[in-house]
Design a protein around this motif. Sequence first.
Motif, PDB file in Angstrom:
ATOM      1  N   HIS A 174       0.779  -1.312  -0.061  1.00 10.44           N
ATOM      2  CA  HIS A 174      -0.128   0.079   0.337  1.00 10.44           C
ATOM      3  C   HIS A 174       1.150   0.804  -0.081  1.00 10.44           C
ATOM      4  O   HIS A 174       2.018   1.332   0.865  1.00 10.44           O
ATOM      5  CB  HIS A 174      -0.998   0.121   1.652  1.00 10.44           C
ATOM      6  CG  HIS A 174      -1.658   0.760   1.366  1.00 10.44           C
ATOM      7  ND1 HIS A 174      -1.879   2.099   1.277  1.00 10.44           N
ATOM      8  CD2 HIS A 174      -2.723   1.420   0.285  1.00 10.44           C
ATOM      9  CE1 HIS A 174      -3.067   3.448   1.035  1.00 10.44           C
ATOM     10  NE2 HIS A 174      -3.556   2.443   0.843  1.00 10.44           N
ATOM     11  N   LYS A 230      -1.354  -0.597  -4.263  1.00 11.09           N
ATOM     12  CA  LYS A 230      -2.792  -0.670  -3.887  1.00 11.09           C
ATOM     13  C   LYS A 230      -2.418   0.989  -2.801  1.00 11.09           C
ATOM     14  O   LYS A 230      -1.233   1.837  -2.357  1.00 11.09           O
ATOM     15  CB  LYS A 230      -3.317  -1.118  -2.466  1.00 11.09           C
ATOM     16  CG  LYS A 230      -3.792  -2.899  -2.626  1.00 11.09           C
ATOM     17  CD  LYS A 230      -4.034  -3.339  -1.638  1.00 11.09           C
ATOM     18  CE  LYS A 230      -4.778  -4.815  -1.728  1.00 11.09           C
ATOM     19  NZ  LYS A 230      -4.719  -5.933  -0.551  1.00 11.09           N
ATOM     20  N   THR A 231      -3.962   1.913  -3.100  1.00 11.42           N
ATOM     21  CA  THR A 231      -3.923   2.624  -3.376  1.00 11.42           C
ATOM     22  C   THR A 231      -4.913   2.926  -2.533  1.00 11.42           C
ATOM     23  O   THR A 231      -6.149   2.704  -3.068  1.00 11.42           O
ATOM     24  CB  THR A 231      -2.899   3.867  -4.425  1.00 11.42           C
ATOM     25  OG1 THR A 231      -4.356   4.134  -4.960  1.00 11.42           O
ATOM     26  CG2 THR A 231      -2.301   3.675  -4.839  1.00 11.42           C
ATOM     27  N   ASN A 232      -5.312   4.486  -2.150  1.00 17.96           N
ATOM     28  CA  ASN A 232      -6.447   4.729  -1.214  1.00 17.96           C
ATOM     29  C   ASN A 232      -7.365   5.897  -2.401  1.00 17.96           C
ATOM     30  O   ASN A 232      -8.909   5.750  -2.127  1.00 17.96           O
ATOM     31  CB  ASN A 232      -6.473   5.271  -0.277  1.00 17.96           C
ATOM     32  CG  ASN A 232      -6.238   4.901   0.705  1.00 17.96           C
ATOM     33  OD1 ASN A 232      -6.707   3.400   1.324  1.00 17.96           O
ATOM     34  ND2 ASN A 232      -5.843   5.701   2.113  1.00 17.96           N
ATOM     35  N   GLN A 241      -0.769   0.986  -9.470  1.00 16.27           N
ATOM     36  CA  GLN A 241      -2.002   0.024  -9.561  1.00 16.27           C
ATOM     37  C   GLN A 241      -2.399  -1.103 -10.694  1.00 16.27           C
ATOM     38  O   GLN A 241      -2.494  -1.857 -10.233  1.00 16.27           O
ATOM     39  CB  GLN A 241      -3.255   0.739  -9.037  1.00 16.27           C
ATOM     40  CG  GLN A 241      -3.433   1.697  -8.080  1.00 16.27           C
ATOM     41  CD  GLN A 241      -4.544   2.276  -7.602  1.00 16.27           C
ATOM     42  OE1 GLN A 241      -5.585   2.591  -7.625  1.00 16.27           O
ATOM     43  NE2 GLN A 241      -6.283   1.769  -8.580  1.00 16.27           N
TER      44      GLN A 241
END
Length: 512
Positions: free
Chosen positions: A13, A256-258, A250
């Motif tokens: 992340h 993973k990112t928000n 991604q």
Amino acid sequence: MAFYSDEPLIGKHKTIFDTTLRDGEQTPGVSLTNEQKLKIARQLDKLGVDVLEAGFPISSEGEKQNVRAIASEGLSLDVCGLARVLQKDLDACIDCGVDMVHTFVSTSDIQRIHTIKKTREEVVSMAVNAVEYIKDHGAKCMFSAMDATRTDLDYLIEVFKAVEGAGCDIINVPDTVGVMSPSGMYRLISQVHSNVNIPIDVHCHNDFGIAVANSLMAVEAGASQVQVTVNGIGERAGNANLAQVVMCLQSIYGVKTNINTEYLLETSKMVENFTGIHMPPNTPIVGDNAFAHESGIHTHGVLEKADTFEPGIMTPEMVGHRRRIVLGKHAGKHAVKQSLSEIGIQPTEEQLDEILSRIKTIANRGKRICDADLHAVASAVLGKNLGHETIKLKEFSVMTSNLTTPTAVVRAIVGDQEVTASNFGVGPIDASLKAVGSMLNGYTRIKIRDFRIEAITGGSDALAEVTIGVEDEEGRVVTAHSASADIVTASVDALVTAINLLLEKKKLWSMQ
């Protein structure tokens, strides 16, 4: 699925720090209003950005008010303010109620000697004092060694270790003048990462067009956060582009990112509109041509299976975009047949060949093929009028002078009723287009997606061709053009043609 070979990154992340409202607004010629800044901040919160740099509070009272307003907005993201390692700067940020203070000082010899005129020891002391002051006031702290990529490595690590010891939460490694190579960035971040135990953030400038590449190399080397701007705007050639960094992380790396990627295009268009800086059509991810296909080979493949001539690991739907089949001199039968089917036209093979031939003839004259052209050619080949005019323009007039706001009055038959509408705008064309658009209550909501004027002939009586693209509330775009010696008339005619075709398409789509 990630195709990149760096397997350890898959599933990791990383966080996104957006500086559109600070570094982005430093783009020459860009000045955002308070309300525009608030709207962008809300949009970035919706997008899922982790940290938003709202501004540089000490720079002006207005800037301080803007930062305070964003900080009090109740957003989910962390709001950050920028400050030099000076108490008055730090106080300005703290007074705004920000979640994080981003403090910075020059560390390269060229900047340290010629701008702030401090010794290396003085810079370390100032950095440590600033970090301690921020932490004593209960805020998160990011420390930035300005011009880090031109700073002596041993000294850079010394500075970073000092601020880590003072309680800093995260360090930023900025490529302030955009001179680092991707491989050099990898080596630099690797060295910092092996010597410092707190998270690393990077801020890359795009002077040589490699800000995104440098940001990705930093992540490979151990950076946990990337600074970006929407559309890559910023000082000089700008910053690392938000959409490009996020989608590379991604889709290619499997990181993973928000970020809620379906809002990337929507966010890009908002910033385009507010800043007046429009993205070229070939801009990756968010450009009009990012998922557009003209070549016969490509369109045939894409219509069969999108992955044949698109990345596959990134689809238009993932970023809020739409796939477009564009007609031109390279178009093939499959593209023309698909485009005709979208407006309910099913020609025979012989008719399809003739329509394709005529389309290529028009395109070979250097003309851009729009939806209205295809409709007109199909009508001619099939020998019948294929469309219904929902709007039949009767007349319009425009009043303008240097003393009054341009105002347009339009009279038309809309459906089976005569309607008169008026509106005003920043110029006669804007007023006229708004007046036509206001007639559509009960039919659809549209916005003008594309507007271009091109001179066909020269002289005082020159013909001008206007091309207009209109978009409905579902994101479907229809284009039309018209030529006239009067650009207002050409604009209105093109808009009415585009709207009529869009309404015909919507009628067909609703039946499917």
